[in-house]
Write a protein that holds these residues in place. Structure first.
Motif, PDB file in Angstrom:
ATOM      1  N   CYS A 187      -6.351  -4.399 -18.347  1.00  0.00           N
ATOM      2  CA  CYS A 187      -5.444  -3.670 -17.458  1.00  0.00           C
ATOM      3  C   CYS A 187      -5.966  -2.257 -17.251  1.00  0.00           C
ATOM      4  O   CYS A 187      -6.076  -1.477 -18.201  1.00  0.00           O
ATOM      5  CB  CYS A 187      -4.031  -3.593 -18.034  1.00  0.00           C
ATOM      6  SG  CYS A 187      -2.907  -2.624 -16.968  1.00  0.00           S
ATOM      7  N   LEU A 188      -6.297  -1.937 -16.000  1.00  0.00           N
ATOM      8  CA  LEU A 188      -6.608  -0.549 -15.648  1.00  0.00           C
ATOM      9  C   LEU A 188      -5.767  -0.121 -14.454  1.00  0.00           C
ATOM     10  O   LEU A 188      -6.136   0.766 -13.692  1.00  0.00           O
ATOM     11  CB  LEU A 188      -8.100  -0.332 -15.399  1.00  0.00           C
ATOM     12  CG  LEU A 188      -8.941  -1.386 -14.700  1.00  0.00           C
ATOM     13  CD1 LEU A 188      -8.506  -1.665 -13.302  1.00  0.00           C
ATOM     14  CD2 LEU A 188     -10.400  -0.992 -14.764  1.00  0.00           C
ATOM     15  N   GLY A 196       0.973  -3.876 -12.124  1.00  0.00           N
ATOM     16  CA  GLY A 196       0.290  -3.596 -13.379  1.00  0.00           C
ATOM     17  C   GLY A 196       1.068  -4.043 -14.590  1.00  0.00           C
ATOM     18  O   GLY A 196       0.491  -4.549 -15.569  1.00  0.00           O
ATOM     19  N   LEU A 197       2.400  -3.848 -14.571  1.00  0.00           N
ATOM     20  CA  LEU A 197       3.213  -4.133 -15.749  1.00  0.00           C
ATOM     21  C   LEU A 197       3.598  -5.605 -15.870  1.00  0.00           C
ATOM     22  O   LEU A 197       3.263  -6.267 -16.861  1.00  0.00           O
ATOM     23  CB  LEU A 197       4.476  -3.276 -15.722  1.00  0.00           C
ATOM     24  CG  LEU A 197       5.469  -3.493 -16.870  1.00  0.00           C
ATOM     25  CD1 LEU A 197       4.824  -3.259 -18.216  1.00  0.00           C
ATOM     26  CD2 LEU A 197       6.694  -2.605 -16.689  1.00  0.00           C
ATOM     27  N   SER A 297       6.863  -8.875  -8.520  1.00  0.00           N
ATOM     28  CA  SER A 297       5.458  -8.878  -8.138  1.00  0.00           C
ATOM     29  C   SER A 297       5.004 -10.256  -7.645  1.00  0.00           C
ATOM     30  O   SER A 297       5.690 -10.858  -6.830  1.00  0.00           O
ATOM     31  CB  SER A 297       4.581  -8.345  -9.268  1.00  0.00           C
ATOM     32  OG  SER A 297       3.307  -7.968  -8.763  1.00  0.00           O
ATOM     33  N   TRP A 298       3.907 -10.802  -8.131  1.00  0.00           N
ATOM     34  CA  TRP A 298       3.196 -11.903  -7.489  1.00  0.00           C
ATOM     35  C   TRP A 298       4.089 -13.094  -7.158  1.00  0.00           C
ATOM     36  O   TRP A 298       4.710 -13.682  -8.035  1.00  0.00           O
ATOM     37  CB  TRP A 298       2.068 -12.399  -8.377  1.00  0.00           C
ATOM     38  CG  TRP A 298       1.031 -11.379  -8.686  1.00  0.00           C
ATOM     39  CD1 TRP A 298       0.822 -10.192  -8.052  1.00  0.00           C
ATOM     40  CD2 TRP A 298       0.058 -11.452  -9.725  1.00  0.00           C
ATOM     41  NE1 TRP A 298      -0.232  -9.529  -8.629  1.00  0.00           N
ATOM     42  CE2 TRP A 298      -0.719 -10.277  -9.659  1.00  0.00           C
ATOM     43  CE3 TRP A 298      -0.244 -12.395 -10.697  1.00  0.00           C
ATOM     44  CZ2 TRP A 298      -1.767 -10.023 -10.528  1.00  0.00           C
ATOM     45  CZ3 TRP A 298      -1.290 -12.147 -11.571  1.00  0.00           C
ATOM     46  CH2 TRP A 298      -2.046 -10.967 -11.486  1.00  0.00           C
ATOM     47  N   LEU A 299       4.081 -13.488  -5.892  1.00  0.00           N
ATOM     48  CA  LEU A 299       4.842 -14.664  -5.480  1.00  0.00           C
ATOM     49  C   LEU A 299       4.012 -15.648  -4.662  1.00  0.00           C
ATOM     50  O   LEU A 299       4.486 -16.728  -4.306  1.00  0.00           O
ATOM     51  CB  LEU A 299       6.098 -14.259  -4.700  1.00  0.00           C
ATOM     52  CG  LEU A 299       5.942 -13.468  -3.397  1.00  0.00           C
ATOM     53  CD1 LEU A 299       5.815 -14.397  -2.192  1.00  0.00           C
ATOM     54  CD2 LEU A 299       7.112 -12.539  -3.195  1.00  0.00           C
ATOM     55  N   THR A 481      -1.975   6.233  -3.494  1.00  0.00           N
ATOM     56  CA  THR A 481      -1.060   6.357  -4.621  1.00  0.00           C
ATOM     57  C   THR A 481      -1.721   5.801  -5.870  1.00  0.00           C
ATOM     58  O   THR A 481      -2.815   5.235  -5.820  1.00  0.00           O
ATOM     59  CB  THR A 481       0.236   5.577  -4.357  1.00  0.00           C
ATOM     60  OG1 THR A 481      -0.060   4.167  -4.384  1.00  0.00           O
ATOM     61  CG2 THR A 481       0.835   5.929  -3.005  1.00  0.00           C
ATOM     62  N   SER A 482      -1.039   5.958  -7.020  1.00  0.00           N
ATOM     63  CA  SER A 482      -1.570   5.409  -8.261  1.00  0.00           C
ATOM     64  C   SER A 482      -1.658   3.892  -8.207  1.00  0.00           C
ATOM     65  O   SER A 482      -2.341   3.272  -9.017  1.00  0.00           O
ATOM     66  CB  SER A 482      -0.672   5.821  -9.439  1.00  0.00           C
ATOM     67  OG  SER A 482       0.651   5.354  -9.253  1.00  0.00           O
ATOM     68  N   ARG A 483      -0.970   3.270  -7.244  1.00  0.00           N
ATOM     69  CA  ARG A 483      -1.039   1.821  -7.073  1.00  0.00           C
ATOM     70  C   ARG A 483      -2.221   1.405  -6.202  1.00  0.00           C
ATOM     71  O   ARG A 483      -2.429   0.234  -5.940  1.00  0.00           O
ATOM     72  CB  ARG A 483       0.241   1.301  -6.417  1.00  0.00           C
ATOM     73  CG  ARG A 483       1.500   1.793  -7.075  1.00  0.00           C
ATOM     74  CD  ARG A 483       2.701   1.257  -6.320  1.00  0.00           C
ATOM     75  NE  ARG A 483       3.925   1.892  -6.810  1.00  0.00           N
ATOM     76  CZ  ARG A 483       5.136   1.419  -6.567  1.00  0.00           C
ATOM     77  NH1 ARG A 483       5.279   0.339  -5.853  1.00  0.00           N
ATOM     78  NH2 ARG A 483       6.196   2.031  -7.033  1.00  0.00           N
TER      79      ARG A 483
END
Length: 518
Positions: A187-188, A196-197, A297-299, A481-483
């Protein structure tokens, strides 16, 4: 109970620290005892200001064990931003691993938030004699996470997920992705947002896989990515397109072949970037993951077999039903709107058991987005006759050029494939004739007229006339952004303060700025 989850090991490659399962459970017990002593109890909301560390994950499990709701906070936020989120979320506690900034600590204290330096509060304290058990105080329908997707300077938008919605997401990922390729996960990405989480970290780690944690998205770490993958024998990592644009420029590929799968999310992959990632990672299993914080998140993603990378291709749903509807109405008629024909673009609606319970304290905002269990994603997409999902872009990013819709992602994908283009962002700008017109910001390897002429020549036969940008800006970087996401409106505003290239003169062999080439 949380203690029943088969957690894997946690490692920090930069520090060399590593916690195995007994060490993790010991740390969780220590925190449960300490936080209980300080008054933390069921239903408390807790800000967690430190992320991407061993301590973050121990704190998360401790909060959940006590029946609380964790709210990961971007550690880069200013005092004003933290105060804005605190007014919206009303946390009882705010955790730092180390001392909080004086101004932030004082601001939170004024809002009756107990600020804890966990390194100091827990120093030298073992678990209390009665803390041997990790029996959990939560129920599945209790809030587990609140993730803020916007609003740190205005109207806060906090997405609420329960333990049930999180477990529904993990169950669908286990079914569609399995765990075999996630034995050693890197994870980075930042741990204060869903990608990320929830998916990159918690899904594999709480399923018994080993998790390697790096600070998020630092240029030097990206440059060393090949070495990290080699030394840690990484089998899986998730990522965002912006990370790969930098890695492909600065990082050597790993010499070993440990990587078995790579996920990429937060923005659609272009076919060109997709192919380059496959070459660098030496694996064909590079999946384009589509996820939204509201759906845990992922769907959906490219778990289809024998596919050729295409611009905007997502693939099959994972534990979700996806529809493309003409309507954007969320007043109860979402499932009754006209469904678009195969290949016809429209608004992407999804239904999933992993859907958020709502936006924190914003019933009206929730009703605008959710109707009869269907969530309006705000994305524009299409489903082909095979049932594969394609994304065209965000609804708010559409450019309405004289009544004709232009999708910025389509233009980005073409520009990206041109040699020498390091980054690109297409955006709308106000135009007296068309209402809106197409602008483009570019980071070029060689920011010269010759390179711009070459790029223009590349794009002209590949885009319709109405898609071709009318304003061109060469910039040093495109802010993200950080994303790893880009806000096109912010890029447009920044470019509005700059003189665009005089494209006519450039194409004629002249020099730089002047009036735009309309």
């Amino acid at each position: 109970m949380l203690v029943d989850l088969p957690v894997g090991t946690l490692s920090e490659p930069l520090t060399g620290r590593r916690w195995d399962r007994p060490a993790i459970l010991g740390e969780v017990r220590r925190r449960v005892a300490g936080y209980r002593r300080l008054g933390m109890a069921a239903a408390d909301r807790v800000f967690v200001h430190h992320g991407n560390s061993l301590e973050f994950f121990a704190d998360l499990l401790a909060i959940w064990t006590l029946g609380g709701c964790a709210i990961p906070v971007d550690p880069r936020l200013t005092c004003f931003q933290v105060e804005t989120l605190a007014r919206a979320a009303a946390p009882r506690f705010a955790l730092w691993h180390g001392a909080a900034e004086d101004a932030i600590a004082a601001s939170l204290a004024d809002l009756n938030v107990t600020v804890l330096d966990t390194a100091e509060e827990l120093a030298g304290r073992g678990a209390s004699p009665g803390a041997g058990s990790l029996g959990s105080a939560f129920s599945l329908d209790q809030p587990a996470l609140i993730l803020f997707t916007s609003g740190s300077t205005g109207r806060a938008k906090g997405v609420v997920h329960t333990h049930r919605t999180l477990r529904a997401r993990w169950a669908s990922l286990r079914q569609h992705l399995g765990l075999a390729k996630m034995r050693r996960t890197l994870c980075l990405l930042p741990t204060h947002f869903g990608h990320g989480l929830i998916c990159n970290c918690l899904f594999p780690w709480l399923s018994g896989q080993d998790l390697f944690i790096l600070p998020p998205f630092r240029a030097q770490l990206v440059a060393d990515l090949g070495t990290v993958i080699e030394e840690c024998r990484i089998t899986f990592m998730s990522s965002v397109p912006a990370l790969w644009r930098l890695a492909l420029k600065t990082a050597r590929p790993p010499r070993t072949h440990s990587l078995e799968r790579v996920a990429c999310g937060s923005a659609p992959l272009s076919a060109s970037l997709w192919r380059h990632i496959r070459e660098w990672t030496r694996t064909a299993d590079v999946l384009n993951a589509y996820g939204i914080t509201e759906t845990a998140s992922w769907l959906a993603g490219t778990t289809v077999l024998d596919f050729v990378p295409e611009d905007g291709l997502i693939g099959e749903p994972w534990g979700a039903v996806v529809k493309i509807l003409e309507t954007t109405d969320a007043t109860g008629r979402a499932s009754e709107g006209r469904e678009c024909a195969p290949g016809e673009p429209g608004h992407v609606w999804v239904r999933t058991p992993a859907l958020m319970t709502g936006y924190l304290g914003e019933a009206g905002l929730t009703r605008e987005a959710v109707a009869r269990g269907w969530f309006m994603t705000g994305d524009i997409g299409a489903i082909d006759d095979r049932g594969w999902l394609y994304l065209r872009g965000r609804e708010r990013d559409e450019i309405n050029k004289g009544g004709t819709k232009v999708y910025p992602n389509d233009i980005d994908a073409v520009a990206e494939r041109s040699e020498g283009v390091l980054d690109v962002c297409t955006f709308a700008y106000d135009d007296a004739l068309h209402g809106e017109n197409v602008g483009i910001a570019l980071v070029l390897e060689e920011p010269r007229d010759e390179a711009l002429r070459r790029l223009h020549g590349w794009m002209t036969p590949r885009l319709a006339k109405h898609q071709m940008p009318s304003r061109w800006h060469l910039v040093d970087e495109i802010p993200r952004t950080s994303r790893g996401k880009v806000n096109r409106a912010h890029v447009a505003a920044a470019c509005d303060r700059l003189a665009p290239m005089d494209l006519r003169r450039v194409l004629a062999g002249g020099l730089e700025s002047g009036a735009p080439a309309e």
